[in-house]
Design an enzyme around this catalytic site. Structure first.
Site, mmCIF file in Angstrom:
data_model
loop_
_atom_site.group_PDB
_atom_site.id
_atom_site.type_symbol
_atom_site.label_atom_id
_atom_site.label_comp_id
_atom_site.label_asym_id
_atom_site.label_seq_id
_atom_site.Cartn_x
_atom_site.Cartn_y
_atom_site.Cartn_z
ATOM 1 C CE LYS A 113 -12.999 35.898 -2.133
ATOM 2 N NZ LYS A 113 -12.384 35.807 -3.327
HETATM 3 C C1 LIG Z 1 -13.071 36.110 -4.734
HETATM 4 C C2 LIG Z 1 -12.311 36.553 -5.810
HETATM 5 C C3 LIG Z 1 -12.870 37.140 -7.021
HETATM 6 C C4 LIG Z 1 -14.506 36.754 -7.099
HETATM 7 O O1 LIG Z 1 -15.486 37.520 -6.067
HETATM 8 P P1 LIG Z 1 -16.921 37.029 -6.055
HETATM 9 O O2 LIG Z 1 -17.234 37.766 -4.941
HETATM 10 O O3 LIG Z 1 -16.583 35.587 -5.626
HETATM 11 O O4 LIG Z 1 -17.573 37.218 -7.373
HETATM 12 C C5 LIG Z 1 -12.430 37.643 -7.870
HETATM 13 N N1 LIG Z 1 -11.053 37.985 -7.717
HETATM 14 C C6 LIG Z 1 -10.438 37.820 -6.795
HETATM 15 C C7 LIG Z 1 -8.831 38.232 -6.767
HETATM 16 C C8 LIG Z 1 -10.888 37.147 -5.777
HETATM 17 O O5 LIG Z 1 -10.270 36.835 -4.510
#
Ligand SMILES: *Cc1c(COP(=O)(O)O)cnc(C)c1O
Length: 471
Positions: A113
């Site tokens: 993120k």
């Molecule tokens: C947010 C997240 C996801 C999911 O990603 P999306 O964009 O919501 O599909 C998967 N793995 C981790 C570690 C995350 O923080």
């Protein structure tokens, strides 16, 4: 470049107008009017660019209301080796023949993120300064999103973050990551309650329109187009590292929750990046896997959403999915509204199984899907350590397991690494019997002084706290 709403609102907007907005006024999601096309000559020009310059090239195709020199400076300031750990920013490593892991989790909070949120922080600061405006970001987190937002906004002018989290329910590491931030513009609020209480508070405060306007309340959730756009860049960067020339196809597997990450892959593919398959990896909460197998999209209730050992994929409703379905139904806003407003609104599901469009999800758009369980996750973590001396986190393990179901000889399969194992130490210990390595910069963070206030699960108490801290 103009942006439209998936639900057919007649307005068209520019990038900086939607940057600070959430949903479109009709409840739809913003998408570009069309996807800019990238030909082989352009791919050839981009192949050897440093990450920040590649980001600038791609972002420029979608952003025409920030001066190029400014946008270039924002990209250069965001994607540095200092922040992301390496010059490559998203280095690719080969795990076994034809299977690669693209490292997206070496940013400040050790989850992918950061790739988008760090850019968002710099874009927000730029745009707020230009408008002479301020923004108070209110959020609810059980882990990854909140910390990524705080690390992106810390010290930024014009922005404050008020992040609620359920008191005592995050892992000690995640708690320490957030609460050790001493920046004046970052406010951690531990709510006596569970994650749903935090989300209810955010909703209640946002629904008080007078308060929202007076205190300029905003959010940074995953439906923000700028976040998605930032993620498009690492599909190109992964492609270039996995191939020697621009005529070779590559497939990606993406651990998925809200469908933001894999939707960015869809956008890259629509732009002309030679992606063969996009594998949507899910866990026990298999809303998306069910859709790609059957054509039926059935959202779950909170009670029907499992708490799993890949918690960032525990979703009951994928907030970005509407973007893909809009393309799937040929950008027919009327049809989209029928599915998302009428069918989902009334029955909690829609059914495309008999619609010719559904076949295109795989045939024309390249989507495949799979699902993993806790047992799969532990087995993959063990196997990966044993055979390759590599630790993967539980989400990436779900990706790896799913990826192996769709290998095609001669087509590199790139698994996106969405977090580092240290963030989910308890599951690693369960699988391997020992703690994962901890990056040096996080040594001893649990012992650092904490900056957090405790409040009851009461929207009025949170409003009073925000009001007090907004002068
Ligand atoms: C947010 C997240 C996801 C999911 O990603 P999306 O964009 O919501 O599909 C998967 N793995 C981790 C570690 C995350 O923080």
């Amino acid at each position: 470049m103009n942006y439209l709403s998936t639900r057919g609102h007649p307005d068209r907007k520019r990038f900086c107008e939607i940057l600070l907005e959430g949903l479109a006024p009709d409840g739809g999601l913003y998408l570009p009017e069309k996807y800019p096309q990238v030909d082989t000559a352009t791919l050839a020009k981009w192949r050897d660019l440093p990450y920040a310059e590649l980001a600038f090239e791609i972002l420029s195709l979608y952003i025409d209301d920030i001066a190029p020199t400014d946008l270039k400076a924002i990209c250069a300031k965001t994607y540095t080796a200092e922040v992301f750990g390496t010059d490559e920013i998203v280095p690719l490593r080969e795990l076994e023949d034809g299977v690669y892991i693209e490292a997206l989790s070496n940013g400040p909070t050790l989850a992918f993120k950061d790739m988008a949120m760090q850019l968002l922080g710099n874009l927000f600061e730029y745009e707020l300064a230009r408008r002479g405006a301020e923004l108070n970001i209110l959020g609810a987190t059980s882990g990854d999103t909140g910390s990524a937002a705080e690390y992106a906004m810390r010290g930024k002018k014009g922005v404050r973050v008020f992040m609620t989290s359920p008191d005592g329910r995050m892992s000690p590491f995640q708690q320490a990551q957030m609460f050790s931030l001493q920046d004046e513009n970052i406010h951690n609020i531990a709510i006596t309650g569970v994650f749903d209480d935090c989300q209810d508070i955010v909703k209640a405060v946002s629904n008080d329109l007078g308060f929202k306007r007076k205190y300029r309340i905003g959010t940074v959730n995953s439906i923000n187009w700028a976040r998605l756009l930032a993620q498009v860049v690492y599909y190109f960067a992964g492609y270039f590292q996995a191939t020697a020339s621009n005529d070779k196809p590559v497939s990606f597997t993406v651990p998925s929750g809200n469908f933001g990450n894999v939707c960015a892959g869809h956008v890259a593919r629509m732009m002309g990046l030679p992606i063969q398959t996009l594998v949507v990896a899910t866990n026990e909460n298999n809303v998306l896997d069910e859709f790609f197998r059957t054509g039926i999209y059935r959202v779950r209730s909170a009670a029907d959403t499992h708490e799993t050992s890949s918690p960032s994929m525990d979703i009951s409703k994928a907030s970005n999915f509407e973007r893909f379905v809009f393309d799937l139904v040929g950008r027919d806003a009327g049809k989209l509204r029928k599915l998302f407003v009428e069918d989902l609104g009334l029955e909690g599901r829609f059914d495309l199984s008999a619609d010719p469009a559904f076949k295109q999800a795989a045939e024309r758009f390249g989507f495949k899907s799979s699902r993993s369980t806790h047992a799969d996750r532990l087995a993959t973590i063990r196997d990966t350590e044993k055979r390759f001396a590599t630790l993967v986190d539980p989400h990436t393990a779900d990706g790896l397991k799913s990826a192996r179901e769709f290998l095609v000889p001669g087509v590199p399969m790139v698994v996106l690494e969405t977090a580092l194992p240290i963030k989910f130490a308890a599951t690693i210990v369960e699988a391997l019997g020992h703690e994962p390595d901890r990056p040096a910069k996080f040594e001893g963070i649990e012992a650092l002084p904490k900056r957090v206030v405790k409040l009851p699960a009461d929207a009025e108490a949170v409003k009073a706290y925000i009001a007090q801290n907004c002068d």
